[in-house]
Motif scaffolding. Structure first.
Motif, PDB file in Angstrom:
ATOM      1  N   GLY A  20       0.795  -1.217   0.000  1.00  0.00           N
ATOM      2  CA  GLY A  20       0.000   0.000   0.000  1.00  0.00           C
ATOM      3  C   GLY A  20       0.821   1.256   0.000  1.00  0.00           C
ATOM      4  O   GLY A  20       0.271   2.359  -0.088  1.00  0.00           O
ATOM      5  N   GLY A  21       2.154   1.131   0.127  1.00  0.00           N
ATOM      6  CA  GLY A  21       3.016   2.297   0.048  1.00  0.00           C
ATOM      7  C   GLY A  21       2.731   3.316   1.128  1.00  0.00           C
ATOM      8  O   GLY A  21       2.426   2.995   2.284  1.00  0.00           O
ATOM      9  N   GLU A  22       2.832   4.588   0.763  1.00  0.00           N
ATOM     10  CA  GLU A  22       2.631   5.665   1.733  1.00  0.00           C
ATOM     11  C   GLU A  22       1.202   5.697   2.257  1.00  0.00           C
ATOM     12  O   GLU A  22       0.959   5.988   3.424  1.00  0.00           O
ATOM     13  N   ALA A  23       0.240   5.375   1.392  1.00  0.00           N
ATOM     14  CA  ALA A  23      -1.143   5.334   1.849  1.00  0.00           C
ATOM     15  C   ALA A  23      -1.309   4.264   2.925  1.00  0.00           C
ATOM     16  O   ALA A  23      -1.993   4.474   3.935  1.00  0.00           O
ATOM     17  N   GLY A  24      -0.676   3.112   2.738  1.00  0.00           N
ATOM     18  CA  GLY A  24      -0.747   2.061   3.733  1.00  0.00           C
ATOM     19  C   GLY A  24      -0.085   2.457   5.028  1.00  0.00           C
ATOM     20  O   GLY A  24      -0.581   2.140   6.123  1.00  0.00           O
ATOM     21  N   ARG A  25       1.058   3.147   4.937  1.00  0.00           N
ATOM     22  CA  ARG A  25       1.735   3.605   6.157  1.00  0.00           C
ATOM     23  C   ARG A  25       0.863   4.570   6.940  1.00  0.00           C
ATOM     24  O   ARG A  25       0.731   4.470   8.167  1.00  0.00           O
ATOM     25  N   ARG A  26       0.254   5.516   6.237  1.00  0.00           N
ATOM     26  CA  ARG A  26      -0.593   6.485   6.936  1.00  0.00           C
ATOM     27  C   ARG A  26      -1.785   5.808   7.603  1.00  0.00           C
ATOM     28  O   ARG A  26      -2.179   6.155   8.714  1.00  0.00           O
ATOM     29  N   TYR A  32      -3.136   3.387  14.725  1.00  0.00           N
ATOM     30  CA  TYR A  32      -2.463   3.542  16.018  1.00  0.00           C
ATOM     31  C   TYR A  32      -3.089   4.693  16.804  1.00  0.00           C
ATOM     32  O   TYR A  32      -3.376   4.570  18.007  1.00  0.00           O
ATOM     33  N   ASP A  33      -3.312   5.820  16.128  1.00  0.00           N
ATOM     34  CA  ASP A  33      -3.908   6.973  16.815  1.00  0.00           C
ATOM     35  C   ASP A  33      -5.308   6.651  17.320  1.00  0.00           C
ATOM     36  O   ASP A  33      -5.674   7.010  18.447  1.00  0.00           O
ATOM     37  N   LEU A  34      -6.095   5.971  16.492  1.00  0.00           N
ATOM     38  CA  LEU A  34      -7.463   5.635  16.908  1.00  0.00           C
ATOM     39  C   LEU A  34      -7.454   4.679  18.091  1.00  0.00           C
ATOM     40  O   LEU A  34      -8.239   4.838  19.040  1.00  0.00           O
ATOM     41  N   LEU A  35      -6.593   3.695  18.063  1.00  0.00           N
ATOM     42  CA  LEU A  35      -6.540   2.736  19.161  1.00  0.00           C
ATOM     43  C   LEU A  35      -5.968   3.348  20.430  1.00  0.00           C
ATOM     44  O   LEU A  35      -6.178   2.824  21.536  1.00  0.00           O
ATOM     45  N   SER A  36      -5.254   4.483  20.277  1.00  0.00           N
ATOM     46  CA  SER A  36      -4.730   5.176  21.459  1.00  0.00           C
ATOM     47  C   SER A  36      -5.824   5.948  22.188  1.00  0.00           C
ATOM     48  O   SER A  36      -5.676   6.273  23.374  1.00  0.00           O
ATOM     49  N   ARG A  37      -6.913   6.279  21.464  1.00  0.00           N
ATOM     50  CA  ARG A  37      -8.006   7.020  22.094  1.00  0.00           C
ATOM     51  C   ARG A  37      -8.627   6.182  23.209  1.00  0.00           C
ATOM     52  O   ARG A  37      -8.930   5.011  23.040  1.00  0.00           O
ATOM     53  N   ASP A 704      19.130  16.834  -2.658  1.00  0.00           N
ATOM     54  CA  ASP A 704      18.308  15.652  -2.947  1.00  0.00           C
ATOM     55  C   ASP A 704      16.849  16.091  -2.956  1.00  0.00           C
ATOM     56  O   ASP A 704      16.176  16.120  -1.926  1.00  0.00           O
ATOM     57  N   THR A 705      16.354  16.435  -4.133  1.00  0.00           N
ATOM     58  CA  THR A 705      14.997  16.980  -4.257  1.00  0.00           C
ATOM     59  C   THR A 705      13.945  15.956  -3.839  1.00  0.00           C
ATOM     60  O   THR A 705      12.962  16.295  -3.165  1.00  0.00           O
ATOM     61  N   TYR A 706      14.147  14.709  -4.226  1.00  0.00           N
ATOM     62  CA  TYR A 706      13.152  13.686  -3.913  1.00  0.00           C
ATOM     63  C   TYR A 706      12.992  13.526  -2.402  1.00  0.00           C
ATOM     64  O   TYR A 706      11.877  13.540  -1.874  1.00  0.00           O
ATOM     65  N   ASN A 707      14.088  13.371  -1.681  1.00  0.00           N
ATOM     66  CA  ASN A 707      13.982  13.187  -0.239  1.00  0.00           C
ATOM     67  C   ASN A 707      13.542  14.461   0.467  1.00  0.00           C
ATOM     68  O   ASN A 707      12.891  14.385   1.519  1.00  0.00           O
ATOM     69  N   ALA A 708      13.871  15.610  -0.099  1.00  0.00           N
ATOM     70  CA  ALA A 708      13.330  16.853   0.457  1.00  0.00           C
ATOM     71  C   ALA A 708      11.801  16.834   0.350  1.00  0.00           C
ATOM     72  O   ALA A 708      11.085  17.240   1.289  1.00  0.00           O
ATOM     73  N   GLY A 709      11.291  16.347  -0.771  1.00  0.00           N
ATOM     74  CA  GLY A 709       9.842  16.228  -0.928  1.00  0.00           C
ATOM     75  C   GLY A 709       9.241  15.275   0.085  1.00  0.00           C
ATOM     76  O   GLY A 709       8.160  15.514   0.631  1.00  0.00           O
ATOM     77  N   ARG A 710       9.940  14.189   0.387  1.00  0.00           N
ATOM     78  CA  ARG A 710       9.438  13.256   1.391  1.00  0.00           C
ATOM     79  C   ARG A 710       9.400  13.896   2.766  1.00  0.00           C
ATOM     80  O   ARG A 710       8.488  13.653   3.557  1.00  0.00           O
ATOM     81  N   VAL A 711      10.384  14.720   3.084  1.00  0.00           N
ATOM     82  CA  VAL A 711      10.367  15.411   4.380  1.00  0.00           C
ATOM     83  C   VAL A 711       9.184  16.365   4.447  1.00  0.00           C
ATOM     84  O   VAL A 711       8.508  16.470   5.481  1.00  0.00           O
ATOM     85  N   TYR A 712       8.912  17.076   3.357  1.00  0.00           N
ATOM     86  CA  TYR A 712       7.731  17.953   3.347  1.00  0.00           C
ATOM     87  C   TYR A 712       6.457  17.137   3.578  1.00  0.00           C
ATOM     88  O   TYR A 712       5.522  17.599   4.251  1.00  0.00           O
ATOM     89  N   MET A 713       6.405  15.924   3.036  1.00  0.00           N
ATOM     90  CA  MET A 713       5.251  15.055   3.296  1.00  0.00           C
ATOM     91  C   MET A 713       5.135  14.752   4.782  1.00  0.00           C
ATOM     92  O   MET A 713       4.046  14.792   5.365  1.00  0.00           O
ATOM     93  N   SER A 714       6.270  14.446   5.416  1.00  0.00           N
ATOM     94  CA  SER A 714       6.258  14.134   6.844  1.00  0.00           C
ATOM     95  C   SER A 714       5.900  15.364   7.671  1.00  0.00           C
ATOM     96  O   SER A 714       5.232  15.246   8.706  1.00  0.00           O
ATOM     97  N   LEU A 715       6.335  16.541   7.225  1.00  0.00           N
ATOM     98  CA  LEU A 715       5.919  17.770   7.912  1.00  0.00           C
ATOM     99  C   LEU A 715       4.413  17.950   7.797  1.00  0.00           C
ATOM    100  O   LEU A 715       3.755  18.372   8.767  1.00  0.00           O
ATOM    101  N   GLY A 716       3.869  17.650   6.633  1.00  0.00           N
ATOM    102  CA  GLY A 716       2.419  17.719   6.488  1.00  0.00           C
ATOM    103  C   GLY A 716       1.721  16.775   7.443  1.00  0.00           C
ATOM    104  O   GLY A 716       0.729  17.125   8.091  1.00  0.00           O
ATOM    105  N   ASP A 717       2.239  15.542   7.577  1.00  0.00           N
ATOM    106  CA  ASP A 717       1.659  14.585   8.513  1.00  0.00           C
ATOM    107  C   ASP A 717       1.726  15.114   9.940  1.00  0.00           C
ATOM    108  O   ASP A 717       0.764  14.971  10.714  1.00  0.00           O
ATOM    109  N   ALA A 718       2.868  15.702  10.309  1.00  0.00           N
ATOM    110  CA  ALA A 718       3.032  16.198  11.681  1.00  0.00           C
ATOM    111  C   ALA A 718       2.022  17.303  11.981  1.00  0.00           C
ATOM    112  O   ALA A 718       1.394  17.315  13.052  1.00  0.00           O
ATOM    113  N   HIS A 719       1.858  18.239  11.060  1.00  0.00           N
ATOM    114  CA  HIS A 719       0.907  19.336  11.290  1.00  0.00           C
ATOM    115  C   HIS A 719      -0.531  18.829  11.303  1.00  0.00           C
ATOM    116  O   HIS A 719      -1.360  19.323  12.094  1.00  0.00           O
TER     117      HIS A 719
END
Length: 800
Positions: A20-26, A32-37, A704-719
C-alpha cells in the motif's frame, strides 16, 4: 464488526511488508492513533509510554480486540464515529482486489502458450475432460481438477495446452498458465512465486501483492471466487506445489501435468488422474510427417514406420527426429531408421545406449533420438548445445547463451535459432528459449562427459559475471544514490542527459530477468563462486525492495549470507556479511516475519561491529529502527535512529562510507522526526524535520529533491496530527513542487491526495475536488489502479 475486523487485518498485515506504500503507512499510523483514544485520556503526550500504548495487532485475537475498540470508540461520540467510518472506508480500498470478472475492463488473463501446429490426436483426452466437466454430481464448491500423468516426453504439456485452448469458450474469464518446473525438487518453483504472478495477471497491482504465501493464497481465492477460468499447472513436482494454486470457484477447471501420480489431490480435492501413453502407430506416423514437412522427399511407409518404431511413439522423440529431417536435407529417412536401429541394438560404438529406468532392459527412445540428433550436429553446434545446458536456467537468453558458450551475442542468437529448428530447444518468447527437461538432462550429461567439471564451472562463472554486470548496471539506474558494496559498481555513472523514465525501464529489465538472476545465484553458490553470490544479491536490492518477491528474496539472500561468511574467512570482503544479513532482514519484513527480521539485524550488527564497518553497523541499526516504526514502537525506533547517528559519527574523513555520511545523517534525522510525530512531540518533530530538510538541500549536486519532498510530506503529517490543516497544506504545496521536479509520479500523486485531505478538513470542496482529479490522473499514468479507484470514489462522493 466484520468490516472493522477486515480493515484492521488488511492494514496490520501490510504494515510490515509495506503493502500500500505511503497510503498504507498512513492508515497504519492512523489506526495507532485511533486505538490510542481512550487508553491514555486525551491521547496527548507520549503515546509510546506506559501500559496504555497500543501494539500492532498481529494475531487473530489482537485484531478482534482492536476492531472492538474501534466500535466502542465510534459509539462514544459522533466525531469519533466519523473518523472510524472514514478510516474503515479508506482501509477497504487498501485491500488488494480485482475488477469483478463480469465488469467492463475486467482482467481476463490469457497466459496460455500457443498450441503447436503439428499437434496430433489426443482426442480421447479432450473427450474425457469434457465428460468430467459435464458430469453430474461433482463435489459442490470445488473446481474440477484433472491430472495428466506420464513419463517425460510423452506430450503432457502439449495435450494440456491443446485441451485448454479447445475448452476456453467455456471459460470466458481467462486462462492462467505456469510451468512449475517440477522435474526435480531443486528446480521446482515455490507456490508463492506462482501466486504472485497469477495475482498480477488477475489485476492486483504488484505493490499490493502480499509478501507471505498464506495471504497470497487467500487473495488468490478471493480473486478467482466468481470466475470461470482454466488454470494449467504444468510439470508439477508434487501435490504440495499444486494445492496452494487451486482456485476457489467451482466453475473453474484446473489441469495439472505431472510425472507422478497424485495422492493428496485425489484424496482431498477430488482430482481425476488420466495416464498418457505413447501415440498409436498411425498417429505417430502422422505427427512425424507433419514435423518433417512437405518439402521432404517421400519415403516408403515401411521406412517411416521403422523410424517411428525407433521413437517408441513418444511425442518428444518424434518431434526431435522429425525436426532433424526438416532442417537437414541431406538426412534421409533410411539413414535415420538405421541410426535408431543401430543405437537400439547398442551397435553404434559412438553412442550411449541408455537403458530405461524401470530395469526392463528396453532402450530409452527419447535418449536414443537425442543421441542421433546430437551426432548430426557440427562440432561448434554440439559444443554450444552442451554449454547452454550447464545449469537449468529458467530461460536461455542470448546473453546467457553467449557467455555460457564463450561466443558473441550475434553468434549465440543464430545458434539458438538453429537448435530451436532442430527441436533441441523451444522458443518461449522473443529471444528467450527453454529446454525440455529431458533434453537439458541429455545435454548436461554430455557436457559432464565431454567437457568436464572445470569447463562447466567456467561457463557458469561467465554467465554469473555477465548477469552481475547486467543487474548492477540496472540497479544503479534504479537507485543511483543508495549506498552499496562490491566492485561490480565501480565506474558506473549516469548519462548527463538522462531520460526521466530510465529508472523505470531499468526496473523492468531487472524484473524480466528475475528468475534467471535467482538461478544464477544458485548456480554460483553450487560452484563455490562466493564473491559473485553475495554481489548478485546486492545487485538485486532495488528489484526486491520495490517489487517484493519475498520468497525468492529470502532464498537467494540466505545463500548470500553463507557465501559472504565463507568469503570473509578466505580473504574476501568482511563487510559483505553484515550487508547480506541486513538485506535478508528486509526480505523477512516483507514476508511479515518480524522476529526473523530482528534476529537477522542483530546478526548484521554483530558482523559489522566485528570487522569495524561503521557504515554497515549504522545501516543495521537504522533498519531495526524502521522495523520498530512499522511495529508502532516509536520510542524504541527513535532510540535506534539516534544510536545509528552515533555510529555514523565514528566514520572519519577518507574512511569507508565517509562520502555517504551527509545523506545517511539526513535520512536518520527524517526518521527521528517521524518517530517524534507519532509520540506527539510536535515541536521537537517539526524542528527535527526542518533540520533534515536543510541537510538534504545541502547535499552535493544541488541537493536531494526527492527526499526533500518526502520530508515535506512528513511535515504535512506532523501538522495534521497536531490539528493544523492549514500549515499541513503549506508543507504539502512544497511536497508537490518537489515531487514534480524529481519526476516521482506515484509520490506526486500521494502528495496531491494528501493535500486534498487538508482541503477537506478546512472545508474547501472545490480545491479538494481539483486535487483529487490531479491525483487520479497521476495514479492512472503510473498504473496504480488501487490509488485511482480510491480517489475516484472520494471524488464521486464529493460531487454528489
Amino acid at each position: 464488526m466484520g468490516m472493522a475486523l477486515s480493515a484492521v487485518g488488511t492494514v496490520a498485515s501490510g504494515a510490515l511488508s509495506g503493502a500500500g506504500g505511503e497510503a498504507g503507512r498512513r492508515l497504519s499510523e492512523r489506526l495507532y492513533d485511533l486505538l490510542s483514544r481512550g487508553r491514555g485520556g486525551d491521547n496527548s503526550g507520549s503515546a509510546d509510554s506506559g501500559s496504555t500504548r497500543p501494539t500492532l495487532p498481529v494475531t487473530g485475537p489482537e485484531r478482534t480486540a482492536a476492531a472492538r475498540h474501534l466500535l466502542e470508540l465510534a459509539r462514544s461520540s459522533p466525531e469519533f464515529a466519523r473518523e472510524v467510518t472514514e478510516w474503515v472506508r479508506e482501509a477497504s480500498w487498501l485491500s488488494p482486489r480485482t475488477v469483478p470478472a463480469v465488469a467492463h475492463g475486467a482482467s481476463r488473463p490469457r497466459m496460455l502458450p500457443p498450441t503447436t501446429a503439428v499437434f496430433t490426436d489426443r482426442a480421447d483426452v479432450l473427450a474425457w475432460l469434457t465428460a468430467l466437466l459435464d458430469e453430474e454430481g461433482r463435489p459442490p464448491g470445488a473446481p474440477a481438477v484433472a491430472v495428466l500423468t506420464g513419463p517425460g516426453g510423452i506430450g503432457k504439456t502439449a495435450a494440456a495446452v491443446h485441451c485448454a485452448t479447445e475448452l476456453r469458450e467455456r471459460f470466458p474469464d481467462g486462462v492462467l498458465f505456469a510451468d512449475l518446473k517440477g522435474a526435480s525438487a531443486a528446480t521446482a518453483l515455490q507456490p508463492s512465486d506462482v501466486l504472485a504472478r497469477f495475482l498480477e495477471r488477475l489485476g492486483v497491482p504488484p505493490a499490493m501483492v502480499p509478501g507471505d504465501e498464506a495471504r497470497q493464497r487467500d487473495l488468490y481465492r478471493d480473486c478467482t471466487a466468481d470466475r470461470r477460468i482454466v488454470v494449467v499447472l504444468d510439470n508439477a513436482h508434487d501435490d504440495a506445489q499444486v494445492v496452494p494454486l487451486l482456485p476457489a470457484s467451482p466453475q473453474c477447471l484446473v489441469l495439472v501435468t505431472s510425472r507422478h501420480r497424485p495422492g493428496r489431490l485425489v484424496g482431498e480435492h477430488g482430482a481425476r488422474p488420466y495416464p498418457l501413453g505413447p501415440l498409436s502407430a498411425e498417429d505417430a506416423v502422422t505427427l512425424i510427417r507433419r514435423v518433417a514437412g512437405r518439402d521432404r522427399p517421400t519415403a516408403p511407409d515401411a521406412v517411416v514406420r521403422a523410424v517411428v518404431d525407433g521413437t517408441g511413439g513418444i511425442p518428444l522423440a518424434l518431434c526431435t527426429t522429425g525436426a532433424g529431417l526438416a532442417v537437414r536435407h541431406q538426412l534421409t529417412w533410411e539413414r535415420v531408421a538405421q541410426q535408431l536401429s543401430a543405437r537400439n541394438r547398442g551397435h553404434d560404438q559412438g553412442g550411449t545406449a541408455v537403458r530405461a529406468a524401470d530395469g526392463q532392459g528396453a532402450a530409452d527412445p527419447v535418449r536414443l533420438v537425442q543421441d542421433a540428433a546430437y551426432a548430426e550436429l557440427a562440432p561448434d553446434r554440439a559444443a554450444f548445445y552442451r554449454a547452454v545446458a550447464v545449469w537449468p536456467w529458467p530461460t536461455v537468453t542470448v546473453l546467457c547463451a553467449a557467455h555460457a558458450a564463450g561466443v558473441s551475442e550475434d553468434a549465440a542468437r543464430g545458434l539458438l535459432e538453429e537448435l530451436a529448428r532442430a527441436h533441441l530447444l523451444e522458443e518461449a518468447e522473443e529471444e528467450r528459449y527453454r529446454f525440455h527437461d529431458l533434453t537439458r538432462a541429455h545435454a548436461h550429461a554430455l557436457a559432464e562427459t565431454e567437457d568436464g567439471h572445470g569447463r562447466m564451472a567456467a561457463a557458469v562463472r561467465r554467465v554469473a559475471v555477465a548477469h552481475l554486470r547486467l543487474a548492477a548496471g540496472a540497479d544503479f539506474r534504479v537507485m543511483p544514490l543508495r549506498w552499496r558494496l562490491g566492485p561490480a559498481y565501480r565506474g558506473l555513472a549516469l548519462p548527463e542527459h538522462r531520460d526521466r523514465a530510465d529508472g523505470k525501464h531499468a526496473l523492468a529489465e531487472l524484473r524480466a530477468e528475475r528468475e534467471n538472476l535467482a538461478a544464477v545465484v544458485r548456480a554460483a553458490a553450487h560452484h563455490g563462486f562466493d564473491d559473485l553470490v553475495w554481489q548478485l544479491c546486492e545487485a538485486m536490492w532495488s528489484l526486491h525492495l520495490l517489487l517484493g518477491f519475498h520468497a525468492q528474496w529470502i532464498d537467494t539472500h540466505l545463500l548470500g549470507v553463507e557465501a559472504a561468511r565463507r568469503g570473509a574467512q578466505e580473504f574476501g570482503d568482511p563487510r559483505a556479511v553484515g550487508r547480506m544479513w541486513t538485506q535478508l532482514a528486509f526480505g523477512y519484513m516483507g514476508a511479515g516475519r518480524a522476529s526473523a527480521a530482528a534476529d537477522a539485524l542483530a546478526q548484521a550488527r554483530a558482523a559489522d561491529r566485528g570487522c569495524g564497518h561503521h557504515r554497515g553497523e549504522a545501516t543495521a541499526v537504522e533498519a531495526l529502527g524502521l522495523l520498530r516504526l512499522k511495529q508502532w514502537e516509536f520510542a524504541a525506533a527513535q532510540r535506534c535512529f539516534e544510536e545509528a547517528q552515533e555510529v555514523l559519527r565514528r566514520i572519519g574523513p577518507g574512511e569507508d562510507g565517509w562520502a555517504d555520511v551527509p545523506r545517511a545523517t539526513a535520512l536518520l534525522a527524517h526518521h527521528i522526526g517521524r518517530a517524534q510525530t507519532k509520540q506527539r512531540q510536535f515541536p521537537a518533530a517539526v524542528a527535527r524535520l526542518n533540520d533534515a530538510l536543510a541537510q538534504f538541500r545541502r547535499l552535493p549536486g544541488g541537493g536531494d529533491t526527492y527526499n526533500a519532498g518526502r520530508v515535506y510530506m512528513s511535515l504535512g503529517d506532523a501538522h495534521l496530527d497536531a490539528g493544523d490543516a492549514e500549515q499541513a497544506r503549506v508543507c504539502l504545496d512544497e511536497a508537490v513542487m518537489a515531487m514534480t521536479e524529481a519526476g516521482a509520479g506515484l509520490q506526486l500523486a500521494d502528495a496531491v491526495e494528501a493535500r486534498a485531505r487538508c482541503h477537506r478538513l478546512s472545508g474547501r470542496p472545490a480545491e479538494e475536488a481539483q486535487d483529487l482529479r490531479t491525483a487520479a490522473a497521476r495514479y492512472e499514468a503510473n498504473e496504480d489502479r488501487i490509488g485511482l479507484t480510491r480517489v475516484r470514489t472520494r471524488l464521486a462522493e464529493l460531487e454528489r
